[in-house]
Design a protein around this motif. Structure first.
Motif, PDB file in Angstrom:
ATOM      1  N   UNK A 330     -95.419 -41.482 -19.480  1.00 43.70           N
ATOM      2  CA  UNK A 330     -95.635 -42.413 -18.372  1.00 43.70           C
ATOM      3  C   UNK A 330     -94.461 -43.351 -18.170  1.00 43.70           C
ATOM      4  N   UNK A 331     -93.694 -43.592 -19.209  1.00 35.84           N
ATOM      5  CA  UNK A 331     -92.607 -44.578 -19.125  1.00 35.84           C
ATOM      6  C   UNK A 331     -91.330 -44.011 -18.524  1.00 35.84           C
ATOM      7  N   UNK A 332     -91.175 -42.689 -18.445  1.00 35.65           N
ATOM      8  CA  UNK A 332     -89.916 -42.105 -17.975  1.00 35.65           C
ATOM      9  C   UNK A 332     -89.616 -42.545 -16.551  1.00 35.65           C
ATOM     10  N   UNK A 333     -90.581 -42.365 -15.654  1.00 31.00           N
ATOM     11  CA  UNK A 333     -90.369 -42.745 -14.253  1.00 31.00           C
ATOM     12  C   UNK A 333     -90.165 -44.252 -14.132  1.00 31.00           C
ATOM     13  N   UNK A 334     -90.928 -45.034 -14.875  1.00 25.39           N
ATOM     14  CA  UNK A 334     -90.812 -46.490 -14.799  1.00 25.39           C
ATOM     15  C   UNK A 334     -89.448 -46.969 -15.275  1.00 25.39           C
ATOM     16  N   UNK A 335     -88.881 -46.315 -16.270  1.00 20.90           N
ATOM     17  CA  UNK A 335     -87.553 -46.690 -16.763  1.00 20.90           C
ATOM     18  C   UNK A 335     -86.493 -46.442 -15.686  1.00 20.90           C
ATOM     19  N   UNK A 336     -86.553 -45.295 -15.038  1.00 21.11           N
ATOM     20  CA  UNK A 336     -85.594 -44.999 -13.978  1.00 21.11           C
ATOM     21  C   UNK A 336     -85.699 -46.006 -12.837  1.00 21.11           C
ATOM     22  N   UNK A 337     -86.929 -46.347 -12.461  1.00 18.89           N
ATOM     23  CA  UNK A 337     -87.130 -47.313 -11.382  1.00 18.89           C
ATOM     24  C   UNK A 337     -86.582 -48.674 -11.783  1.00 18.89           C
ATOM     25  N   UNK A 338     -86.840 -49.089 -13.014  1.00 13.47           N
ATOM     26  CA  UNK A 338     -86.343 -50.390 -13.476  1.00 13.47           C
ATOM     27  C   UNK A 338     -84.827 -50.452 -13.465  1.00 13.47           C
TER      28      UNK A 338
END
Length: 591
Positions: A330-338
């Motif tokens: 779940x964190x992969x997409x959120x890291x890229x967005x951040x």
């Protein structure tokens, strides 16, 4: 570079600093209308339990000894003065931020280099303020007293490392042209060697008049007689070496102010150990990293055995919380967005494009701003150690610097170690962004909370700044040949290009924040009046009170609870129960 061009560059640099400072001042003007959240529930317990309540929070819930101590002092001041003191608490935290951002400039070389570092500090501050929500981070005292010291100390370490690697190499001039002490001797000697002066009068340096002054002509003639001396330049002015104690204290404060600060210090310490194996110049940095790393692991241990193992904060998907693999996915997409978006949370096309533009301009601007000062001088221009050289044309010996030596610099590191430490700092910043997102999914099942998102954006800008500085410090200028008999010319620094890029990126983010600023300034008086009314109602005699609410500010934020009458009891919401405990009331009517 003539005086007109220098004056123009100085004006543009000063204009950029002034513009960024005015942007920060607009946000600072909103401090008096900050808001309370957990203070209503926490302060009554601190009033009743004193230091025991503080230590209980540190050991079992909030392992932040430094920031919990600040919050306790703030609660004592609130009860002593009988006022919320929101503006005062926030102003002190912002003042700490300003001091720690600007203090590293004292270790930078004077002149353009120091001005460039001040501009970088202001650009980092604007990056922390613009483009994303900042209400909890900068306008909620309990969060501000924890997160602002963390970011401030990390920025202090970053800027101190940059200042330690700075030189004035870009503004040095030929050794004889810069040495007023030797001018009379050369002029006297040249009186007996006029032909040599005449033959060399045409080789002048930047800043000399078109016709060539007498001193410049004599110096050029003297240097022209020996080609080996012609390439020598003045010793590079360097910054004062900062002591290691402030860096150690800064990292210790970061580790004991927030959990994510402890994560950063632990990660940075481990990366410094790795860096020291790659570059021995970074080895001595271990002496100011060791103690903070120990404190960081202590905080992480308290966090794990206190909150993580209890599994009482699941607010999102139960299939993600406390499940490692789903949390990482779940964190992969959120890291890229951040990393790439402007606000760090939304993946909309416009938000991503604006984020890439702002962060790209920031990175390239930092690189160009620092390149003239962070780049090691070429071998043909390096000249620290002094020795005697014979000048046959004028029949004298002159003390000139030897090429190939370089003065050690930096906080416990050699000049070669500074790029490695900056690279380690950048990796720690960007790595902790990813680590904190994964930890949020693991602990909560979702990304929580706004202050965490803001903190991650602060880390992104610090990481980009340190990466740009490492890039500038690790890149060498091209070696250029110097024809015998000619005075070497050294390219003057042009950090104004970087200043323009930093200002352009900040302008884009500021335009996005302008409507929110305008809305909060229009509601300024209403916010202040409602808070004063609620505080007066709470301190009025009786066991009941009314509590007025207003829509949250677009910048300063706030809390809104469902309207109605609430009485103190086991089923009372925690925030409302805190209001009743703080003012000693039995019931409250929210409207």
């Amino acid at each position: 570079m003539n005086r007109t061009v220098r004056g123009d560059h100085a004006f543009r640099m000063t204009f950029a600093c002034t513009a960024l400072a005015c942007c920060i001042a607009l946000f600072a003007a909103l401090l008096p209308i900050g808001h309370w959240q957990d203070e209503y529930a926490v302060f009554p317990h601190m009033r009743e339990g004193g230091l025991d309540a503080v230590w209980s929070r540190v050991l079992h819930w909030s392992p932040r000894p430094f920031s919990e101590g600040l919050i306790y002092v703030y609660s004592l001041a609130v009860f002593a003065f009988g006022r919320p003191l929101i503006g005062a608490a926030l102003a002190l935290a912002w003042l700490l931020f300003a001091v720690l951002l600007l203090l590293p400039a004292r270790w930078a070389p004077r002149g353009v280099a120091r001005r460039a570092l001040l501009l970088l500090a202001l650009a980092i501050w604007c990056g922390c303020l613009l483009g994303h929500p900042v209400a909890e981070f900068f306008y909620w005292p309990m969060a501000t007293l924890a997160y602002v010291p963390t970011v401030a100390t990390l920025a202090f370490v970053c800027l101190t490392l940059i200042a330690s690697g700075m030189t004035l190499r870009g503004s040095t001039r030929p050794i004889l042209a810069a040495s007023t002490e030797r001018a009379p001797l050369l002029a006297q000697a040249a009186g007996t060697s006029g032909s040599a002066a005449d033959s060399g009068a045409g080789d002048t340096f930047d800043g000399a008049s078109d016709g060539g002054s007498a001193r410049a002509s004599v110096e050029a003639a003297a240097v022209g007689s020996v080609g080996s001396v012609a390439s020598a330049v003045a010793p590079t002015p360097r910054a004062a070496v900062p002591p290691c104690l402030p860096l150690c204290v800064a990292l210790a404060v970061a580790a004991t102010s927030t959990e994510v600060g402890a994560m950063f210090v632990a990660a940075f310490g481990l990366l410094v150990v790795v860096a020291s194996t790659l570059d021995r110049g970074a080895l001595r940095a271990l002496k100011w990293v060791g103690l903070p790393v120990v404190l960081a692991f202590g905080v992480i241990g308290l966090l794990y055995f206190g909150r993580v193992t209890q599994s009482i904060e699941v607010m999102g998907q139960a299939t993600v919380a406390h499940h490692l693999a789903p949390a990482l996915r779940a964190s992969v997409h959120a890291v890229l967005v951040a990393m790439v978006s402007l606000d760090g949370t939304s993946s909309g096309v416009l938000n991503v494009v604006a984020g890439l533009a702002v962060k790209g301009l920031f990175t390239i601007g930092c690189r160009r701003l620092l390149a003239p000062f962070m780049t090691p001088p070429p071998a043909s221009h390096a000249a620290p150690a002094m020795s005697l050289h014979r000048l046959p044309a004028v029949g004298m010996e002159l003390a000139l610097p030897n090429a190939g030596t370089h003065e050690a610099a930096g906080p416990g590191a050699s000049p070669a170690g500074i790029p490695v430490l900056l690279a380690a700092f950048a990796c720690a910043c960007l790595g902790v962004v990813a680590l904190s997102i994964g930890a949020a999914f693991y602990q909560f099942g979702l990304l929580c909370c706004e202050r965490h998102d803001t903190f991650r954006q602060c880390l992104v800008y610090l990481g980009l700044a340190s990466a740009a500085a490492a890039w500038a410090a690790g890149r060498r200028h091209r070696r250029c040949g110097v024809r015998p008999g000619a005075v070497s010319r050294v390219t003057a620094p042009r950090p104004v290009q970087g200043a323009s890029l930093l200002l352009a990126g900040a302008a884009i983010a500021f335009l996005a924040a302008l409507p929110a600023l305008h809305a909060d300034f229009r509601s300024y008086r209403r916010f202040a009046a409602v808070r004063a009314q609620n505080w007066q109602a709470g301190r009025a005699p009786g066991d009941t009170m009314s509590f007025a609410q207003h829509p949250p500010g677009r910048v300063v934020g706030g809390m809104v609870v469902e309207q109605g009458r609430y009485e103190r009891g086991p089923n009372t919401p925690a925030w409302i129960d805190g209001v009743l405990m703080l003012f000693g009331k039995r019931s409250v009517t929210l409207k």
